[in-house]
Design a protein around this motif. Sequence first.
Motif, PDB file in Angstrom:
ATOM      1  N   PRO A 385       0.798  -1.236   0.000  1.00 32.39           N
ATOM      2  CA  PRO A 385       0.000   0.000   0.000  1.00 32.39           C
ATOM      3  C   PRO A 385       0.829   1.284   0.000  1.00 32.39           C
ATOM      4  O   PRO A 385       0.360   2.329  -0.464  1.00 32.39           O
ATOM      5  N   TYR A 386       2.053   1.224   0.478  1.00 29.40           N
ATOM      6  CA  TYR A 386       2.871   2.436   0.522  1.00 29.40           C
ATOM      7  C   TYR A 386       3.353   2.827  -0.866  1.00 29.40           C
ATOM      8  O   TYR A 386       3.689   3.993  -1.106  1.00 29.40           O
ATOM      9  N   ASP A 387       3.355   1.870  -1.791  1.00 30.67           N
ATOM     10  CA  ASP A 387       3.699   2.180  -3.178  1.00 30.67           C
ATOM     11  C   ASP A 387       2.452   2.544  -3.980  1.00 30.67           C
ATOM     12  O   ASP A 387       2.461   3.479  -4.776  1.00 30.67           O
ATOM     13  N   SER A 388       1.373   1.784  -3.759  1.00 23.18           N
ATOM     14  CA  SER A 388       0.151   2.005  -4.547  1.00 23.18           C
ATOM     15  C   SER A 388      -0.717   3.127  -4.002  1.00 23.18           C
ATOM     16  O   SER A 388      -1.574   3.648  -4.700  1.00 23.18           O
ATOM     17  N   ARG A 389      -0.508   3.491  -2.740  1.00 24.01           N
ATOM     18  CA  ARG A 389      -1.340   4.483  -2.035  1.00 24.01           C
ATOM     19  C   ARG A 389      -2.788   4.031  -1.905  1.00 24.01           C
ATOM     20  O   ARG A 389      -3.686   4.838  -1.712  1.00 24.01           O
ATOM     21  N   ASN A 390      -3.018   2.738  -2.036  1.00 16.55           N
ATOM     22  CA  ASN A 390      -4.355   2.167  -1.867  1.00 16.55           C
ATOM     23  C   ASN A 390      -4.294   1.174  -0.709  1.00 16.55           C
ATOM     24  O   ASN A 390      -3.729   0.091  -0.858  1.00 16.55           O
ATOM     25  N   PRO A 391      -4.864   1.531   0.457  1.00 18.03           N
ATOM     26  CA  PRO A 391      -4.678   0.687   1.641  1.00 18.03           C
ATOM     27  C   PRO A 391      -5.527  -0.580   1.669  1.00 18.03           C
ATOM     28  O   PRO A 391      -5.225  -1.501   2.421  1.00 18.03           O
ATOM     29  N   VAL A 392      -6.584  -0.648   0.873  1.00 13.37           N
ATOM     30  CA  VAL A 392      -7.519  -1.778   0.942  1.00 13.37           C
ATOM     31  C   VAL A 392      -7.252  -2.742  -0.199  1.00 13.37           C
ATOM     32  O   VAL A 392      -7.233  -2.354  -1.369  1.00 13.37           O
ATOM     33  N   PHE A 393      -7.059  -4.016   0.151  1.00  9.60           N
ATOM     34  CA  PHE A 393      -6.824  -5.053  -0.850  1.00  9.60           C
ATOM     35  C   PHE A 393      -8.147  -5.649  -1.308  1.00  9.60           C
ATOM     36  O   PHE A 393      -8.973  -6.067  -0.490  1.00  9.60           O
ATOM     37  N   LYS A 394      -8.335  -5.722  -2.622  1.00  8.77           N
ATOM     38  CA  LYS A 394      -9.484  -6.422  -3.173  1.00  8.77           C
ATOM     39  C   LYS A 394      -9.257  -7.927  -3.071  1.00  8.77           C
ATOM     40  O   LYS A 394      -8.118  -8.390  -3.007  1.00  8.77           O
ATOM     41  N   ASN A 395     -10.359  -8.675  -3.070  1.00  8.25           N
ATOM     42  CA  ASN A 395     -10.243 -10.132  -3.003  1.00  8.25           C
ATOM     43  C   ASN A 395      -9.438 -10.691  -4.179  1.00  8.25           C
ATOM     44  O   ASN A 395      -8.688 -11.670  -4.033  1.00  8.25           O
ATOM     45  N   SER A 396      -9.596 -10.071  -5.340  1.00  7.33           N
ATOM     46  CA  SER A 396      -8.843 -10.536  -6.516  1.00  7.33           C
ATOM     47  C   SER A 396      -7.344 -10.345  -6.309  1.00  7.33           C
ATOM     48  O   SER A 396      -6.538 -11.205  -6.717  1.00  7.33           O
ATOM     49  N   GLU A 397      -6.955  -9.247  -5.692  1.00  5.07           N
ATOM     50  CA  GLU A 397      -5.539  -9.003  -5.410  1.00  5.07           C
ATOM     51  C   GLU A 397      -5.021  -9.981  -4.367  1.00  5.07           C
ATOM     52  O   GLU A 397      -3.895 -10.496  -4.477  1.00  5.07           O
ATOM     53  N   LEU A 398      -5.838 -10.250  -3.359  1.00  5.01           N
ATOM     54  CA  LEU A 398      -5.430 -11.195  -2.321  1.00  5.01           C
ATOM     55  C   LEU A 398      -5.263 -12.590  -2.894  1.00  5.01           C
ATOM     56  O   LEU A 398      -4.332 -13.325  -2.527  1.00  5.01           O
ATOM     57  N   SER A 399      -6.142 -12.987  -3.798  1.00  2.84           N
ATOM     58  CA  SER A 399      -6.053 -14.323  -4.393  1.00  2.84           C
ATOM     59  C   SER A 399      -4.738 -14.497  -5.150  1.00  2.84           C
ATOM     60  O   SER A 399      -4.127 -15.584  -5.126  1.00  2.84           O
ATOM     61  N   ILE A 400      -4.292 -13.454  -5.822  1.00  3.10           N
ATOM     62  CA  ILE A 400      -3.013 -13.524  -6.542  1.00  3.10           C
ATOM     63  C   ILE A 400      -1.868 -13.727  -5.555  1.00  3.10           C
ATOM     64  O   ILE A 400      -0.982 -14.576  -5.758  1.00  3.10           O
ATOM     65  N   ILE A 401      -1.903 -12.949  -4.470  1.00  2.00           N
ATOM     66  CA  ILE A 401      -0.858 -13.076  -3.444  1.00  2.00           C
ATOM     67  C   ILE A 401      -0.904 -14.452  -2.812  1.00  2.00           C
ATOM     68  O   ILE A 401       0.133 -15.123  -2.653  1.00  2.00           O
ATOM     69  N   PHE A 402      -2.076 -14.915  -2.455  1.00  2.19           N
ATOM     70  CA  PHE A 402      -2.218 -16.215  -1.793  1.00  2.19           C
ATOM     71  C   PHE A 402      -1.736 -17.352  -2.701  1.00  2.19           C
ATOM     72  O   PHE A 402      -1.040 -18.281  -2.260  1.00  2.19           O
ATOM     73  N   ASN A 403      -2.117 -17.295  -3.980  1.00  2.00           N
ATOM     74  CA  ASN A 403      -1.680 -18.329  -4.919  1.00  2.00           C
ATOM     75  C   ASN A 403      -0.163 -18.306  -5.098  1.00  2.00           C
ATOM     76  O   ASN A 403       0.471 -19.359  -5.216  1.00  2.00           O
ATOM     77  N   SER A 404       0.422 -17.115  -5.100  1.00  2.00           N
ATOM     78  CA  SER A 404       1.869 -16.998  -5.256  1.00  2.00           C
ATOM     79  C   SER A 404       2.600 -17.631  -4.084  1.00  2.00           C
ATOM     80  O   SER A 404       3.611 -18.317  -4.262  1.00  2.00           O
ATOM     81  N   ILE A 405       2.068 -17.417  -2.881  1.00  2.00           N
ATOM     82  CA  ILE A 405       2.687 -18.014  -1.693  1.00  2.00           C
ATOM     83  C   ILE A 405       2.547 -19.527  -1.722  1.00  2.00           C
ATOM     84  O   ILE A 405       3.491 -20.276  -1.420  1.00  2.00           O
ATOM     85  N   LYS A 406       1.384 -20.004  -2.093  1.00  2.00           N
ATOM     86  CA  LYS A 406       1.168 -21.451  -2.156  1.00  2.00           C
ATOM     87  C   LYS A 406       2.095 -22.104  -3.188  1.00  2.00           C
ATOM     88  O   LYS A 406       2.590 -23.215  -3.005  1.00  2.00           O
ATOM     89  N   ASN A 407       2.331 -21.377  -4.292  1.00  2.00           N
ATOM     90  CA  ASN A 407       3.170 -21.912  -5.350  1.00  2.00           C
ATOM     91  C   ASN A 407       4.637 -21.553  -5.169  1.00  2.00           C
ATOM     92  O   ASN A 407       5.473 -21.900  -6.010  1.00  2.00           O
ATOM     93  N   LYS A 408       4.912 -20.785  -4.074  1.00  2.00           N
ATOM     94  CA  LYS A 408       6.273 -20.339  -3.759  1.00  2.00           C
ATOM     95  C   LYS A 408       6.888 -19.580  -4.924  1.00  2.00           C
ATOM     96  O   LYS A 408       8.057 -19.760  -5.259  1.00  2.00           O
ATOM     97  N   LYS A 409       6.046 -18.748  -5.546  1.00  2.00           N
ATOM     98  CA  LYS A 409       6.527 -17.928  -6.662  1.00  2.00           C
ATOM     99  C   LYS A 409       6.116 -16.483  -6.441  1.00  2.00           C
ATOM    100  O   LYS A 409       5.313 -15.917  -7.164  1.00  2.00           O
ATOM    101  N   VAL A 410       6.657 -15.890  -5.412  1.00  2.00           N
ATOM    102  CA  VAL A 410       6.310 -14.500  -5.124  1.00  2.00           C
ATOM    103  C   VAL A 410       6.961 -13.612  -6.172  1.00  2.00           C
ATOM    104  O   VAL A 410       8.189 -13.559  -6.288  1.00  2.00           O
ATOM    105  N   GLY A 411       6.186 -12.939  -6.942  1.00  2.00           N
ATOM    106  CA  GLY A 411       6.713 -12.130  -8.049  1.00  2.00           C
ATOM    107  C   GLY A 411       7.396 -10.864  -7.581  1.00  2.00           C
ATOM    108  O   GLY A 411       7.212 -10.404  -6.468  1.00  2.00           O
ATOM    109  N   GLU A 412       8.165 -10.280  -8.478  1.00  2.00           N
ATOM    110  CA  GLU A 412       8.884  -9.050  -8.134  1.00  2.00           C
ATOM    111  C   GLU A 412       7.926  -7.892  -7.875  1.00  2.00           C
ATOM    112  O   GLU A 412       8.260  -6.955  -7.167  1.00  2.00           O
ATOM    113  N   SER A 413       6.722  -7.971  -8.455  1.00  2.00           N
ATOM    114  CA  SER A 413       5.743  -6.885  -8.274  1.00  2.00           C
ATOM    115  C   SER A 413       5.327  -6.753  -6.818  1.00  2.00           C
ATOM    116  O   SER A 413       4.789  -5.748  -6.402  1.00  2.00           O
ATOM    117  N   PHE A 414       5.544  -7.800  -6.008  1.00  2.00           N
ATOM    118  CA  PHE A 414       5.208  -7.763  -4.598  1.00  2.00           C
ATOM    119  C   PHE A 414       6.352  -7.175  -3.783  1.00  2.00           C
ATOM    120  O   PHE A 414       6.247  -7.032  -2.606  1.00  2.00           O
TER     121      PHE A 414
END
Length: 414
Positions: A385-414
């Motif tokens: 949020p400090y980069d995007s200036r948007n403090p609230v995560f949408k469910n779609s954004e959370l799903s991407i993060i959650f899937n990345s952690i499960k797959n152990k492929k955290v992208g550079e965008s994070f």
Amino acid sequence: MEDHIKTSVKEGRIVFWEEIARDGAQSKTILTGKKRAYFANKNASLFNGEAHKHLIFASGFPTAGKNEFNAIKTLAEQVDTCYLATHGRPTRNDMDTSIEAIKAAKYPRLSFLIPSTQEKAKTIMKCDLEEAFQTGIDLVKYTKDKQPDFPLDIAIVDSPGADTSRLAEFLNEASENGVSISKLCDSRGLFYPNELSRFYKDLASKLTSKVDLGVHFHNDLSMALWNSILMLQQGIRMVSTSWLGLAERSGLVSSEQILFVLFHETNLLNERLGISNPENLISGDFNLKMIVGLAKEIAEELNIPIKTIDPIIGSGLNSISTGLPFTNPKQFQPFDPKEVLGVEQDVVVTHMASKKVISHVAKQLGFEFNYDELSRILDIIKSMPYDSRNPVFKNSELSIIFNSIKNKKVGESF
């Protein structure tokens, strides 16, 4: 024809003069006749069949134009649940037009304004105050002679500047000639509570028992709710309100706020606010759980955003984003929003989240994480949020993060 509103006021029951359609138009909003009817009936349903004893829905200003006149006629034809009041200037034409517009209503009311200071008399009526008061008395007689069955109220404009002795003389004479309720209008939102208390006590000491008062407080100095409660303490039983607080300039008392104050734990009103005989305020039960939904419907219809921080109806109500409130919500709220208002809990992920909050939301989205995985997610959640200036995560954004952690492929965008 019995004036149920005057009976309620005399017997100590509360009456609301709802202004969303009339004074609300001063907030650059508009409701069609059908929408006015819909919201008047929806508002009336809060009172479980007793709205004719507790609700006056201000229908509009019939002389404002043909479309406004027709909207009021439509309202009158479609509402049989509560009183409908027209409003006008102190002229015979305005009263004649008002009678024609509202005559089909089951519970019709008429009202007109009268200035209470020399300055306002010159501004509104182009005459001195004495002539304005005499015009008002003559108009009361004219209107009651023409339509004796319609209750007639008057709005006393700019009350804070009025001479209480002369105003009392006018109110006594007007009531003697058939006026039902005289509304003291703080038209510019000038009254501070102590000033209002002194004014009211001085005025009330000079009124006869035939005079019944209501109040109409604008919120320019954020005193409207405070002043309304102060007058309820003094025995006034008619208050003007508007959903979302919409009215001229800074608005009026918000209907949703004062309804909540009065009907949540009503039995404690005397102890908390000094409002005596609270058990007499309403004829039956009040549907408190309907007020949030109704406010949101009105907001959507009028395209008025409800803020997160708006009391009673804001999206922050029962919304949790940090750890301690999530663990024990009741310790961080003045009442249980679900139990009292039917508002379900909403857990939101922001940069203030804890592992417990993330785990809860993850389970809702079908994910399970261990402690280390939650720690990695929390690092991402707290930095993005400090980069995007948007403090609230949408469910779609959370799903991407959650899937990345499960797959152990955290992208550079994070």
